[in-house]
Design a protein around this motif. Structure first.
Motif, PDB file in Angstrom:
ATOM      1  N   TYR A   1       3.893  18.552  -1.908  1.00  0.00           N
ATOM      2  CA  TYR A   1       4.326  18.464  -3.306  1.00  0.00           C
ATOM      3  C   TYR A   1       3.626  19.544  -4.135  1.00  0.00           C
TER       4      TYR A   1
ATOM      5  N   THR B   1       1.414  10.815 -10.794  1.00  0.00           N
ATOM      6  CA  THR B   1       0.434  11.910 -10.889  1.00  0.00           C
ATOM      7  C   THR B   1       1.158  13.244 -11.059  1.00  0.00           C
TER       8      THR B   1
ATOM      9  N   ALA C   1       1.382   3.942  -3.042  1.00  0.00           N
ATOM     10  CA  ALA C   1       1.090   5.360  -2.766  1.00  0.00           C
ATOM     11  C   ALA C   1       2.214   6.233  -3.332  1.00  0.00           C
ATOM     12  N   VAL C   2       3.452   5.790  -3.172  1.00  0.00           N
ATOM     13  CA  VAL C   2       4.594   6.558  -3.698  1.00  0.00           C
ATOM     14  C   VAL C   2       4.560   6.572  -5.234  1.00  0.00           C
TER      15      VAL C   2
ATOM     16  N   GLU D   1      -4.867  15.992  -3.379  1.00  0.00           N
ATOM     17  CA  GLU D   1      -3.974  14.873  -3.735  1.00  0.00           C
ATOM     18  C   GLU D   1      -2.859  14.728  -2.706  1.00  0.00           C
TER      19      GLU D   1
ATOM     20  N   ARG E   1      -2.854   7.902   2.722  1.00  0.00           N
ATOM     21  CA  ARG E   1      -2.563   6.501   2.367  1.00  0.00           C
ATOM     22  C   ARG E   1      -1.345   5.998   3.139  1.00  0.00           C
ATOM     23  N   LEU E   2      -0.326   6.862   3.241  1.00  0.00           N
ATOM     24  CA  LEU E   2       0.878   6.442   3.974  1.00  0.00           C
ATOM     25  C   LEU E   2       0.559   6.196   5.452  1.00  0.00           C
TER      26      LEU E   2
ATOM     27  N   ARG F   1       0.842  -1.200   0.000  1.00  0.00           N
ATOM     28  CA  ARG F   1       0.000   0.000   0.000  1.00  0.00           C
ATOM     29  C   ARG F   1       0.884   1.259   0.000  1.00  0.00           C
ATOM     30  N   SER F   2       1.919   1.253   0.828  1.00  0.00           N
ATOM     31  CA  SER F   2       2.792   2.445   0.867  1.00  0.00           C
ATOM     32  C   SER F   2       3.593   2.569  -0.425  1.00  0.00           C
TER      33      SER F   2
ATOM     34  N   PHE G   1      -2.338  11.376  -0.557  1.00  0.00           N
ATOM     35  CA  PHE G   1      -1.068  10.639  -0.522  1.00  0.00           C
ATOM     36  C   PHE G   1      -0.644  10.371   0.922  1.00  0.00           C
TER      37      PHE G   1
ATOM     38  N   ASN H   1       3.340  20.111  -7.295  1.00  0.00           N
ATOM     39  CA  ASN H   1       2.635  19.714  -8.519  1.00  0.00           C
ATOM     40  C   ASN H   1       1.424  18.822  -8.263  1.00  0.00           C
ATOM     41  N   LEU H   2       1.082  18.637  -6.988  1.00  0.00           N
ATOM     42  CA  LEU H   2      -0.161  17.920  -6.651  1.00  0.00           C
ATOM     43  C   LEU H   2      -1.138  18.932  -6.065  1.00  0.00           C
TER      44      LEU H   2
ATOM     45  N   TRP I   1       1.914   6.230  -7.143  1.00  0.00           N
ATOM     46  CA  TRP I   1       0.776   7.082  -7.534  1.00  0.00           C
ATOM     47  C   TRP I   1       1.156   8.560  -7.436  1.00  0.00           C
ATOM     48  N   LYS I   2       1.804   8.919  -6.346  1.00  0.00           N
ATOM     49  CA  LYS I   2       2.204  10.317  -6.149  1.00  0.00           C
ATOM     50  C   LYS I   2       3.181  10.763  -7.241  1.00  0.00           C
TER      51      LYS I   2
END
Lengths: 237, 240
Positions: free
Chosen positions: B86, A30, A23-24, B93, B100-101, A19-20, B97, B88-89, A26-27
């Motif tokens: 970030y 994106t 997530a990285v 978003e 989720r972490l 999951r982590s 992020f 650019n997010l 995806w970040k």
């Protein structure tokens, strides 16, 4: 590292590895598909290398076949270094790396997330560059063995490069330090990949090619394991 | 909530923290004051598990550092003068992020709640690079509190903010700390610290040299206490 931490109330406090890691990824994807800072730099640089070699070397068909593997891997190595540097610089610019390291995740998941993103960006650049190369040099590059070698080589290059980029990004001379650190370390990958690529293009028997492929696989396994164990120490102050 | 004993941190030959002792009880809002180079940021980096101590023991929320770093991180929110976001997010978003972490449950509704809390509702989809410095810092508070941490560490959160942005940050910090969190904040802004904190500790030359509660401050206030503390770093003075 790698062990799931449990709190006093019995609940896992560490977010799951996958999951982590996603997530990285995806970040990174994106942000990159929106800004295209890294992809455009790598792409323009790769195009320039291919064009310069095309005009600088006036080659006949046989000579073209001989230099193709070298030109491709010079392009991958330098464009890759550019991309790896930028990919970690993004984390360091706003001190975002601290934000990542503060999260209750296995730090190896952060590393593998960065590796997958970098790998994806390099493969995208190659998907665009290889057909252009093919047209300019009138050389068929769509040989399954060659494409497999390129993927294996890029994995090795990114696995070691991401680890070293996370070290070099913490220094003041990060822009020049990464190539100095990484190119000697990635030399076995580049040599084995150039050799295997050339043999595939020349249609040599597999007996001749396997040692280079084995070297690439061995390098990837060793560096993946080393990075898994070392990344936490590399990013720790 | 935080217990630190005889903490020593060295960078090469330079010793930054020289046997620092401090205890912070649950719900306290501690202002950690001190001149530049006193070791405030280094101390917060150790508390947040970003740096390892050379000697001494550090316990946060009942967990030892660096051995139980993952447990500590899950109970900790950190806000520094850099937003750690970030550009650019979008704001949303960024929080997705980090959510989720941190494995935040019901992430969508929690993000909406946080945007409301920090006064950025309606700007969720804008890229962070289009936010003003003050808005970025408010979103950074949202990032730091998204997972409802027990402990908040604030490292010079007002640096680079203009008067209006600082006042907005004040309001957000007051809201966030009203929820009973334990907070340690470093600051050079004594007026702001006096307004927000319930206790003040002065860190000088790697040690806590003075400590007092808000009630224990003399009439001449925090400035006089601070000046007295840093002018005699060898002995600790205790106001209350």
């Amino acid at each position: 590292m790698g062990l799931k931490a449990i709190s006093r109330d019995g609940q896992p406090v560490q977010t799951s590895f996958l999951r982590s890691m996603w997530a990285v990824v995806w970040k990174d994807t994106t942000a990159e598909f929106r800004s295209r800072e890294l992809l455009s730099a790598m792409l323009v640089f790769s195009l320039l290398v291919v064009l310069i070699f095309n005009f600088a070397l006036e080659l006949n068909a046989r000579e073209r076949q001989e230099v193709t593997a070298g030109v491709i891997w010079v392009t991958i190595a330098f464009a890759g270094t550019l991309g790896l540097n930028r990919s970690m610089a993004v984390e360091k610019d706003g001190n975002c790396l601290d934000g990542l390291l503060l999260a209750p995740v296995d730090r190896a998941a952060i590393y593998f997330g960065k590796v997958i993103s970098n790998l994806l960006f390099m493969l995208i650049v190659m998907v665009i560059i290889l057909p252009i190369y093919s047209i300019l040099y009138n050389q068929n590059l769509f040989v399954p063995g060659l494409l497999g070698t390129i993927v294996l080589g890029i994995i090795g290059y990114v696995v070691s490069g991401t680890l070293l980029a996370s070290m070099s990004v913490q220094t003041r001379t990060r822009d020049v330090l990464l190539p100095i650190l990484h190119l000697p370390v990635a030399l076995p990958v580049v040599i084995a990949a150039v050799r295997a690529s050339a043999y595939f293009l020349q249609g040599q028997p597999m007996d001749l090619i396997w040692p280079s492929i084995n070297l690439l696989i061995g390098y990837n396994v060793i560096f993946t394991a080393a990075a898994y164990m070392l990344f936490d120490f590399v990013v720790q102050e | 909530m935080i217990r630190v004993n005889k903490l020593v941190k060295r960078f090469g030959l330079k010793t930054i923290l020289r046997g620092l002792d401090i205890q912070v009880e649950p719900g306290e809002f501690v202002g950690l004051l001190g001149p530049n180079g006193a070791g405030k940021t280094t101390f917060l980096r150790i508390l947040s598990s970003l740096a390892r101590p050379n000697l001494g023991s550090v316990e946060v929320a009942g967990y030892q550092l660096p051995q139980q770093a993952a447990q500590v991180r899950s109970r900790l929110g950190v806000l520094s003068h850099q937003p750690l976001l970030y550009p650019n997010l979008s704001g949303e978003e960024n929080l997705t992020f980090f959510g989720r972490l941190y494995n935040v449950a019901n992430l969508g509704s929690r993000i909406a709640e946080v945007f409301e809390l920090v006064g950025l509702a309606g700007r969720e989809r804008d890229l962070v690079r289009t936010y003003s410095r003050g808005m970025q810092q408010r979103l950074a508070i949202g990032r730091a509190t998204l997972h409802n941490p027990d402990v908040l560490l604030l490292d010079e959160p007002y640096t680079g903010l203009d008067q209006d942005a600082s006042e907005m940050l004040d309001d957000v910090l007051k809201k966030v700390t009203r929820e009973g969190r334990t907070v340690v904040m470093t600051s050079h802004d004594l007026a702001r610290a006096q307004d927000l904190c319930s206790r003040f500790d002065v860190l000088s030359r790697g040690k806590i040299v003075a400590t007092t509660s808000r009630d224990g401050l003399a009439r001449d206030g925090l400035l006089a206490f601070y000046r007295a503390a840093i002018s005699q770093p060898a002995e600790a003075t205790h106001g209350a």
